[in-house]
Design a protein around this motif. Structure first.
Motif, mmCIF file in Angstrom:
data_model
loop_
_atom_site.group_PDB
_atom_site.id
_atom_site.type_symbol
_atom_site.label_atom_id
_atom_site.label_comp_id
_atom_site.label_asym_id
_atom_site.label_seq_id
_atom_site.Cartn_x
_atom_site.Cartn_y
_atom_site.Cartn_z
ATOM 1 N N GLU A 48 0.828 -1.207 0.000
ATOM 2 C CA GLU A 48 0.000 0.000 0.000
ATOM 3 C C GLU A 48 0.865 1.261 0.000
ATOM 4 O O GLU A 48 1.817 1.375 0.772
ATOM 5 C CB GLU A 48 -0.925 0.015 1.211
ATOM 6 N N THR A 49 0.538 2.183 -0.890
ATOM 7 C CA THR A 49 1.233 3.463 -0.957
ATOM 8 C C THR A 49 0.659 4.402 0.096
ATOM 9 O O THR A 49 -0.550 4.659 0.098
ATOM 10 C CB THR A 49 1.069 4.095 -2.348
ATOM 11 N N PRO A 50 1.477 4.914 1.013
ATOM 12 C CA PRO A 50 0.961 5.851 2.023
ATOM 13 C C PRO A 50 0.329 7.079 1.361
ATOM 14 O O PRO A 50 0.858 7.620 0.385
ATOM 15 C CB PRO A 50 2.214 6.240 2.824
ATOM 16 N N GLY A 51 -0.804 7.499 1.860
ATOM 17 C CA GLY A 51 -1.465 8.687 1.330
ATOM 18 C C GLY A 51 -2.104 8.499 -0.030
ATOM 19 O O GLY A 51 -2.416 9.481 -0.707
ATOM 20 N N PHE A 82 -11.465 10.682 -0.837
ATOM 21 C CA PHE A 82 -10.549 11.811 -0.736
ATOM 22 C C PHE A 82 -9.721 11.773 0.552
ATOM 23 O O PHE A 82 -8.712 12.469 0.655
ATOM 24 C CB PHE A 82 -11.331 13.131 -0.835
ATOM 25 N N ASP A 83 -10.158 10.967 1.519
ATOM 26 C CA ASP A 83 -9.364 10.818 2.743
ATOM 27 C C ASP A 83 -8.668 9.457 2.819
ATOM 28 O O ASP A 83 -8.145 9.063 3.849
ATOM 29 C CB ASP A 83 -10.231 11.036 3.986
ATOM 30 N N VAL A 118 -3.379 -6.396 -5.142
ATOM 31 C CA VAL A 118 -2.872 -6.821 -6.445
ATOM 32 C C VAL A 118 -2.418 -5.626 -7.280
ATOM 33 O O VAL A 118 -1.465 -5.707 -8.052
ATOM 34 C CB VAL A 118 -3.961 -7.602 -7.230
ATOM 35 N N MET A 119 -3.081 -4.477 -7.103
ATOM 36 C CA MET A 119 -2.780 -3.339 -7.969
ATOM 37 C C MET A 119 -3.305 -2.051 -7.356
ATOM 38 O O MET A 119 -4.335 -2.037 -6.671
ATOM 39 C CB MET A 119 -3.445 -3.554 -9.342
ATOM 40 N N GLU A 120 -2.586 -0.962 -7.573
ATOM 41 C CA GLU A 120 -3.079 0.388 -7.323
ATOM 42 C C GLU A 120 -3.159 1.103 -8.668
ATOM 43 O O GLU A 120 -2.268 0.962 -9.510
ATOM 44 C CB GLU A 120 -2.170 1.152 -6.362
ATOM 45 N N TYR A 121 -4.217 1.865 -8.869
ATOM 46 C CA TYR A 121 -4.422 2.527 -10.173
ATOM 47 C C TYR A 121 -5.021 3.908 -9.954
ATOM 48 O O TYR A 121 -5.968 4.069 -9.187
ATOM 49 C CB TYR A 121 -5.369 1.687 -11.033
#
Length: 463
Positions: A48-51, A82-83, A118-121
């Protein structure tokens, strides 16, 4: 076998056949097999990418995103608020594509049913708007399961005694009451079907729709047991979440929209609706668990096609017997959420069975009935006696099912042996009496197939 040069043909062929039989497309099956045979290394799954959250883009108009899965298992696409809060958006079946609307700058995460990322987009500012979900880590080599190991015991324990007696006032019934043809006739017609002020003169008293009967003899039996339906308790994961949510949010109910098809009297007896579309996480809880239930019942991979409700019927509501959409509603469930009924106001789901018999399925809150609605005629022709009766409906179809275009009637050949074959008696119901417009037809060769299958199984479920 040409997909993986150097694979042992017999090994790859056997593996591919196994995966395709469980509902995967040939391409995805080949991908899985190549990974297993050749030990292909895939990139690690992301963390997971922070923020990571949705950003507002000035003048960003609505765009259509094409979601393409190259995985051998289903995933859930979550929209990031958005949060940075995740809210489930869509289910993406293995190896398939779908489209959905969004805006540039909006962010999504794709997870497995076990919440593995699996993915962030993030939707780009310019096209192409295509999100391809690719294999990663050890997820690429996992053979997809129909349901978690050992969960079949939990599901089996939820199945009711289908022969339990109906005792006490009908408002308390949790049972299946079966009526012979003579008992059905003795039931009479008062309190059933359309009233004169609800329809045209030719449909007054109508209890069974006469349309779409051609598909009844052509749809395969998808349930691995039961005569087209199974009464059971909702799984705990759904029950413990759904019933308290309904009690807490019932005040948000609204007027139900018109229902097409002419099966109900909703235009004269309005219904209410607590809209699940406004509660995607509740809806996703139902979809995730019910997909496993359906794959356990059918013993095959299925794709989710729709889940809607909560539909709230009111006094005088009724729904004539009918069949559902043949492209999307092959394995379905009615989930009983709540009811406020008169002492004698038990309101059954009616199913038309072979040998001109009728089944009346009575449920209590927290219970449900699985049914094969594309060929099993069902409805609630009895006019409802009570203040409210609340249902959720969820529908699935076999993974490789392509709809009615692949099931053209050919009266010179036996039915295709797909899934669990053919359910005998489906065209020998009270709706199939000589001269009735609602009658469906089974040819002699189809009938011989059904009789052969019946003789082979000789089980109570098949009878």
């Amino acid at each position: 076998e040409e997909f993986c040069t150097g694979s042992t043909a017999s090994t790859l062929s056997a593996m591919s056949r196994s995966l395709v039989a469980r509902g995967l497309s040939c391409a995805v099956a080949a991908l899985v097999c190549c990974s297993l045979v050749h030990g292909i290394d895939y990139p690690a799954c992301p963390t997971e990418t922070p923020g990571f959250e949705t950003n507002s883009v000035p003048n960003g108009g609505n765009v259509n995103i094409e979601w393409k899965s190259e995985l051998a298992f289903d995933t859930i696409v979550y929209w990031m608020s958005f949060d940075g809060t995740e809210s489930s958006a869509i289910v993406l079946p293995a190896g398939l594509s779908t489209t959905g609307g969004s805006f540039p700058g909006h962010a999504f995460r794709v997870r497995t049913y076990n919440d593995e990322l699996v993915m962030e987009y993030r939707v780009p500012l310019e096209p192409p708007y295509i999100a391809v979900i690719k294999p990663c880590g050890d997820l690429a080599t996992k053979e997809p399961l129909l349901y978690p190991e050992g969960k079949e015991k939990e599901f089996e324990a939820l199945v009711h005694d289908q022969d339990a007696p109906c005792v006490g006032p009908s408002k308390e019934w949790s049972c299946v009451r079966r009526l012979s043809y003579d008992e059905w006739l003795a039931r009479g017609t008062e309190g059933y079907g359309f009233l004169p002020n609800e329809t045209t003169p030719d449909r007054v008293g109508l209890q069974t729709d006469a349309g779409y009967v051609q598909q009844i003899s052509l749809v395969p039996k998808v349930g691995s047991f039961g005569p087209g339906y199974v009464k059971m308790t909702m799984p705990k994961a759904i029950r413990d979440h759904l019933l308290p949510w309904f009690d807490k949010t019932i005040h948000e109910k609204e007027l139900h929209e018109p229902i097409p098809g002419g099966y109900t009297n909703v235009d004269k007896v309005p219904m209410s609706k607590l809209n699940l579309d406004k509660y995607p996480n509740v809806r996703m809880t139902i979809v995730k668990e019910m997909q496993q239930i359906m794959q356990w019942w059918t013993q095959a991979r299925v794709k989710h096609t729709s889940t809607y409700g909560v539909r709230i019927y009111h006094r005088g509501s009724m729904l004539i017997n009918h069949v559902d959409r043949v492209d999307t509603h092959l394995a379905s469930a009615v989930m009983q959420v709540a009811q406020d009924v008169d002492e004698d106001g038990g309101w059954p789901l009616e199913v038309l069975l072979g040998n001109r018999t009728v089944g009346e399925v009575y449920l209590q809150p927290g219970e449900m009935v699985l049914y094969e609605g594309a060929w099993l005629r069902h409805g609630r022709p009895m006019r409802f006696k009570g203040n409210s009766f609340s249902n959720i409906f969820t529908h699935f179809a076999p993974f490789e099912w392509k709809g009615p275009g692949t099931w053209k009637a050919d009266t010179t050949k036996p039915l295709p042996h797909m899934m669990h074959g053919y359910a005998p008696g489906r065209c020998d119901t009270i709706a199939d009496m000589p001269g009735k417009r609602s009658a469906c037809t089974v040819t002699e060769i189809m009938d011989s197939v059904s009789k052969a299958e019946l003789a082979k199984k000789k089980s109570h479920d098949e009878l």
